[in-house]
Design a protein around this motif. Structure first.
Motif, PDB file in Angstrom:
ATOM      1  N   GLY A  61       7.120 -24.635  16.050  1.00 25.14           N
ATOM      2  CA  GLY A  61       7.381 -25.730  15.118  1.00 25.14           C
ATOM      3  C   GLY A  61       8.294 -26.820  15.628  1.00 25.14           C
ATOM      4  N   LYS A  62       8.828 -26.663  16.852  1.00 25.24           N
ATOM      5  CA  LYS A  62       9.784 -27.638  17.390  1.00 25.24           C
ATOM      6  C   LYS A  62       9.204 -28.357  18.611  1.00 25.24           C
ATOM      7  CE  LYS A  62      13.843 -24.905  16.047  1.00 25.24           C
ATOM      8  NZ  LYS A  62      15.073 -24.246  16.548  1.00 25.24           N
ATOM      9  N   PRO A  63       9.415 -29.667  18.723  1.00 25.45           N
ATOM     10  CA  PRO A  63       8.979 -30.381  19.926  1.00 25.45           C
ATOM     11  C   PRO A  63       9.823 -29.948  21.127  1.00 25.45           C
ATOM     12  CG  PRO A  63       9.479 -31.908  18.117  1.00 25.45           C
ATOM     13  CD  PRO A  63      10.040 -30.579  17.740  1.00 25.45           C
ATOM     14  N   VAL A  64       9.161 -29.595  22.227  1.00 27.03           N
ATOM     15  CA  VAL A  64       9.890 -29.183  23.427  1.00 27.03           C
ATOM     16  C   VAL A  64       9.659 -30.138  24.598  1.00 27.03           C
ATOM     17  CG1 VAL A  64      10.038 -26.742  22.797  1.00 27.03           C
ATOM     18  CG2 VAL A  64       8.045 -27.552  24.057  1.00 27.03           C
ATOM     19  N   LEU A  65       8.515 -30.829  24.585  1.00 26.19           N
ATOM     20  CA  LEU A  65       8.213 -31.838  25.591  1.00 26.19           C
ATOM     21  C   LEU A  65       7.594 -33.041  24.878  1.00 26.19           C
ATOM     22  CD1 LEU A  65       6.326 -29.646  28.249  1.00 26.19           C
ATOM     23  CD2 LEU A  65       8.741 -30.308  28.337  1.00 26.19           C
ATOM     24  N   GLY A  66       7.833 -34.233  25.401  1.00 19.69           N
ATOM     25  CA  GLY A  66       7.228 -35.407  24.789  1.00 19.69           C
ATOM     26  C   GLY A  66       6.995 -36.517  25.783  1.00 19.69           C
ATOM     27  N   VAL A  67       5.873 -37.217  25.608  1.00 17.67           N
ATOM     28  CA  VAL A  67       5.551 -38.401  26.416  1.00 17.67           C
ATOM     29  C   VAL A  67       5.093 -39.518  25.484  1.00 17.67           C
ATOM     30  CG1 VAL A  67       4.068 -39.381  28.207  1.00 17.67           C
ATOM     31  CG2 VAL A  67       4.831 -37.002  28.393  1.00 17.67           C
ATOM     32  N   ILE A  68       5.661 -40.690  25.666  1.00 18.94           N
ATOM     33  CA  ILE A  68       5.191 -41.897  24.990  1.00 18.94           C
ATOM     34  C   ILE A  68       4.905 -42.927  26.073  1.00 18.94           C
ATOM     35  CG2 ILE A  68       5.836 -43.845  23.491  1.00 18.94           C
ATOM     36  CD1 ILE A  68       7.470 -41.896  21.813  1.00 18.94           C
TER      37      ILE A  68
ATOM     38  N   THR B 204       4.967 -49.060  30.389  1.00 18.72           N
ATOM     39  CA  THR B 204       6.284 -48.427  30.242  1.00 18.72           C
ATOM     40  C   THR B 204       6.082 -47.000  29.750  1.00 18.72           C
ATOM     41  OG1 THR B 204       7.261 -50.553  29.644  1.00 18.72           O
ATOM     42  CG2 THR B 204       8.535 -48.583  29.113  1.00 18.72           C
ATOM     43  N   ILE B 205       6.767 -46.053  30.379  1.00 16.98           N
ATOM     44  CA  ILE B 205       6.623 -44.660  29.982  1.00 16.98           C
ATOM     45  C   ILE B 205       7.977 -44.052  29.636  1.00 16.98           C
ATOM     46  CG2 ILE B 205       6.784 -43.710  32.357  1.00 16.98           C
ATOM     47  CD1 ILE B 205       4.488 -41.739  31.412  1.00 16.98           C
ATOM     48  N   TYR B 206       7.978 -43.245  28.582  1.00 16.26           N
ATOM     49  CA  TYR B 206       9.140 -42.448  28.180  1.00 16.26           C
ATOM     50  C   TYR B 206       8.697 -40.988  28.211  1.00 16.26           C
ATOM     51  CZ  TYR B 206      10.772 -46.851  26.043  1.00 16.26           C
ATOM     52  OH  TYR B 206      11.142 -48.150  25.805  1.00 16.26           O
ATOM     53  N   PHE B 207       9.533 -40.109  28.747  1.00 18.14           N
ATOM     54  CA  PHE B 207       9.174 -38.691  28.748  1.00 18.14           C
ATOM     55  C   PHE B 207      10.432 -37.836  28.683  1.00 18.14           C
ATOM     56  CE2 PHE B 207       9.306 -40.210  33.113  1.00 18.14           C
ATOM     57  CZ  PHE B 207      10.006 -39.239  33.812  1.00 18.14           C
ATOM     58  N   ALA B 208      10.282 -36.645  28.119  1.00 20.69           N
ATOM     59  CA  ALA B 208      11.466 -35.811  27.886  1.00 20.69           C
ATOM     60  C   ALA B 208      11.143 -34.330  27.915  1.00 20.69           C
ATOM     61  CB  ALA B 208      12.084 -36.164  26.538  1.00 20.69           C
ATOM     62  N   ASP B 209      12.138 -33.576  28.367  1.00 19.57           N
ATOM     63  CA  ASP B 209      12.144 -32.117  28.295  1.00 19.57           C
ATOM     64  C   ASP B 209      13.354 -31.746  27.454  1.00 19.57           C
ATOM     65  OD1 ASP B 209      12.660 -29.368  28.781  1.00 19.57           O
ATOM     66  OD2 ASP B 209      11.571 -29.465  30.682  1.00 19.57           O
ATOM     67  N   VAL B 210      13.102 -31.293  26.234  1.00 17.42           N
ATOM     68  CA  VAL B 210      14.198 -31.067  25.278  1.00 17.42           C
ATOM     69  C   VAL B 210      15.144 -29.968  25.739  1.00 17.42           C
ATOM     70  CG1 VAL B 210      14.770 -30.501  22.887  1.00 17.42           C
ATOM     71  CG2 VAL B 210      12.746 -31.884  23.372  1.00 17.42           C
ATOM     72  N   GLU B 211      14.580 -28.870  26.252  1.00 17.40           N
ATOM     73  CA  GLU B 211      15.416 -27.740  26.671  1.00 17.40           C
ATOM     74  C   GLU B 211      16.357 -28.126  27.809  1.00 17.40           C
ATOM     75  OE1 GLU B 211      12.876 -24.441  27.501  1.00 17.40           O
ATOM     76  OE2 GLU B 211      12.326 -24.135  25.392  1.00 17.40           O
ATOM     77  N   LYS B 212      15.931 -29.059  28.639  1.00 16.55           N
ATOM     78  CA  LYS B 212      16.769 -29.502  29.765  1.00 16.55           C
ATOM     79  C   LYS B 212      17.645 -30.701  29.388  1.00 16.55           C
ATOM     80  CE  LYS B 212      13.589 -27.880  33.350  1.00 16.55           C
ATOM     81  NZ  LYS B 212      12.662 -28.276  34.442  1.00 16.55           N
ATOM     82  N   ASN B 213      17.541 -31.134  28.130  1.00 14.88           N
ATOM     83  CA  ASN B 213      18.297 -32.321  27.676  1.00 14.88           C
ATOM     84  C   ASN B 213      18.100 -33.495  28.620  1.00 14.88           C
ATOM     85  OD1 ASN B 213      20.455 -29.997  26.428  1.00 14.88           O
ATOM     86  ND2 ASN B 213      19.839 -31.712  25.131  1.00 14.88           N
ATOM     87  N   SER B 214      16.843 -33.696  29.034  1.00 10.10           N
ATOM     88  CA  SER B 214      16.553 -34.794  29.950  1.00 10.10           C
ATOM     89  C   SER B 214      15.473 -35.684  29.354  1.00 10.10           C
ATOM     90  CB  SER B 214      16.107 -34.259  31.318  1.00 10.10           C
ATOM     91  OG  SER B 214      14.915 -33.514  31.211  1.00 10.10           O
ATOM     92  N   ALA B 215      15.744 -36.998  29.341  1.00 11.94           N
ATOM     93  CA  ALA B 215      14.773 -37.974  28.848  1.00 11.94           C
ATOM     94  C   ALA B 215      14.854 -39.212  29.727  1.00 11.94           C
ATOM     95  CB  ALA B 215      15.063 -38.329  27.393  1.00 11.94           C
ATOM     96  N   PHE B 216      13.700 -39.767  30.072  1.00  9.29           N
ATOM     97  CA  PHE B 216      13.642 -40.860  31.040  1.00  9.29           C
ATOM     98  C   PHE B 216      12.719 -41.976  30.578  1.00  9.29           C
ATOM     99  CE2 PHE B 216      14.773 -37.028  33.289  1.00  9.29           C
ATOM    100  CZ  PHE B 216      15.733 -37.445  34.207  1.00  9.29           C
ATOM    101  N   LYS B 217      12.956 -43.152  31.160  1.00 13.54           N
ATOM    102  CA  LYS B 217      12.103 -44.313  30.941  1.00 13.54           C
ATOM    103  C   LYS B 217      11.726 -44.891  32.303  1.00 13.54           C
ATOM    104  CE  LYS B 217      12.168 -49.020  28.993  1.00 13.54           C
ATOM    105  NZ  LYS B 217      12.987 -50.006  28.246  1.00 13.54           N
ATOM    106  N   GLY B 218      10.447 -45.186  32.461  1.00 17.08           N
ATOM    107  CA  GLY B 218       9.992 -45.780  33.710  1.00 17.08           C
ATOM    108  C   GLY B 218       9.181 -47.039  33.457  1.00 17.08           C
ATOM    109  N   GLU B 219       9.449 -48.068  34.236  1.00 14.79           N
ATOM    110  CA  GLU B 219       8.652 -49.310  34.205  1.00 14.79           C
ATOM    111  C   GLU B 219       7.691 -49.232  35.382  1.00 14.79           C
ATOM    112  OE1 GLU B 219       8.978 -51.398  31.819  1.00 14.79           O
ATOM    113  OE2 GLU B 219      11.006 -51.195  31.017  1.00 14.79           O
ATOM    114  N   LEU B 220       6.406 -49.099  35.098  1.00 16.40           N
ATOM    115  CA  LEU B 220       5.421 -48.848  36.133  1.00 16.40           C
ATOM    116  C   LEU B 220       4.675 -50.126  36.508  1.00 16.40           C
ATOM    117  CD1 LEU B 220       3.936 -45.568  34.571  1.00 16.40           C
ATOM    118  CD2 LEU B 220       6.057 -45.871  35.862  1.00 16.40           C
TER     119      LEU B 220
END
Length: 264
Positions: A108-115, A122-138
């Protein structure tokens, strides 16, 4: 990198490419049973995303897939939640503010996400368990994952010390409940600035420090919010239901979300 996050990033980029191929044409618009718009881009992107996610053997909840009965879904510990084109209205208006949303849900909980924002690459992606979220301009939809990682930078939310509170308002759903929320902030003596964006980009504004709070007091579905919640949660921003006062949960019997508030 988690292999499922790798897969989700790759799927979002390839979906973005086919979306923009339609965006650059005189496309037709259909109306679905719920009176929401549908274009060839939604269908093509969904096919591409399914082709990447099906081999993971993790079940998929997508806006454009036929929904699996809850009697089966309730037994899914892990599932994908996908919106091939979030912000179809923005796509039709050709304002660029539409996204590809892909999230992985566990219990029931989001653990990974990509927008992914195809119009600006432009891409945003995250790994919740690792407390890491990034943004990339491609510079291309065909970029390698290695290059995505190379050009991406960590997201950094606002520290909350500003005198002005930046509130994210929807381009299409600014209603009375939201206006009342803004008035309540002003009544506390705070200066309020409205920041408008379409689609799941509203989550990204808060996660990357370009807004303080996103009140959503209008209907959304799980595929509208799952990826955005993952990205926010990875940088310690909460997405709280106004109904339960707890984080939004996913793979519910009813895939409609309650109203919610995104803030630290």
């Amino acid at each position: 990198m988690d292999k499922n996050l790798y897969t989700a990033i790759e799927a979002s980029l390839k979906a973005g490419k086919v979306i923009m191929e339609v965006y650059d044409t005189a496309f037709d618009v259909e109306m679905k049973d719920d009176n929401s718009p549908l274009t060839e881009a939604d269908k093509n992107a969904n096919d591409i995303i399914n082709s990447f996610l099906l081999p993971t053997e993790i079940p998929i909840i997508s806006e454009e897939n036929k929904q699996t009965d809850y009697a089966i879904r309730k037994n899914w510990e892990t599932c994908w939640v996908v919106d091939p084109v979030d912000g179809t209205k923005e796509f039709i208006k050709r304002n660029g503010e539409f996204t590809v949303n892909i999230a992985l849900i566990t219990n029931g909980k989001p653990v990974l996400g990509v927008i992914y924002v195809p119009a600006t690459k432009t891409i945003y992606f995250a790994d919740v368990e690792k407390n890491s979220a990034f943004k990339g301009e491609l510079d291309s939809h065909n970029i390698t994952i290695e290059k995505v990682l190379e050009v991406s930078k960590p997201l950094q939310p606002k520290n909350g010390n500003s005198k002005t509170i930046e509130v994210v308002g929807s381009r299409s759903h600014m209603n009375q409940d939201t206006l009342d929320f803004v008035d309540s902030l002003k009544a506390e003596g705070k200066e309020v600035k409205i920041v408008s964006k379409g689609s799941s980009l509203k989550f990204c504004l808060v996660a990357e420090g370009n807004a303080d709070v996103y009140p959503r007091f209008a209907p959304t579905m799980e595929w509208d919010t799952a990826a955005g919640q993952a990205i926010c949660n990875a940088v310690n921003i909460e997405v709280i239901s106004k109904e339960t006062n707890k984080p939004l949960v996913y793979n519910k019997e009813n895939l409609l979300n309650s109203y919610f508030l995104v803030s630290k």
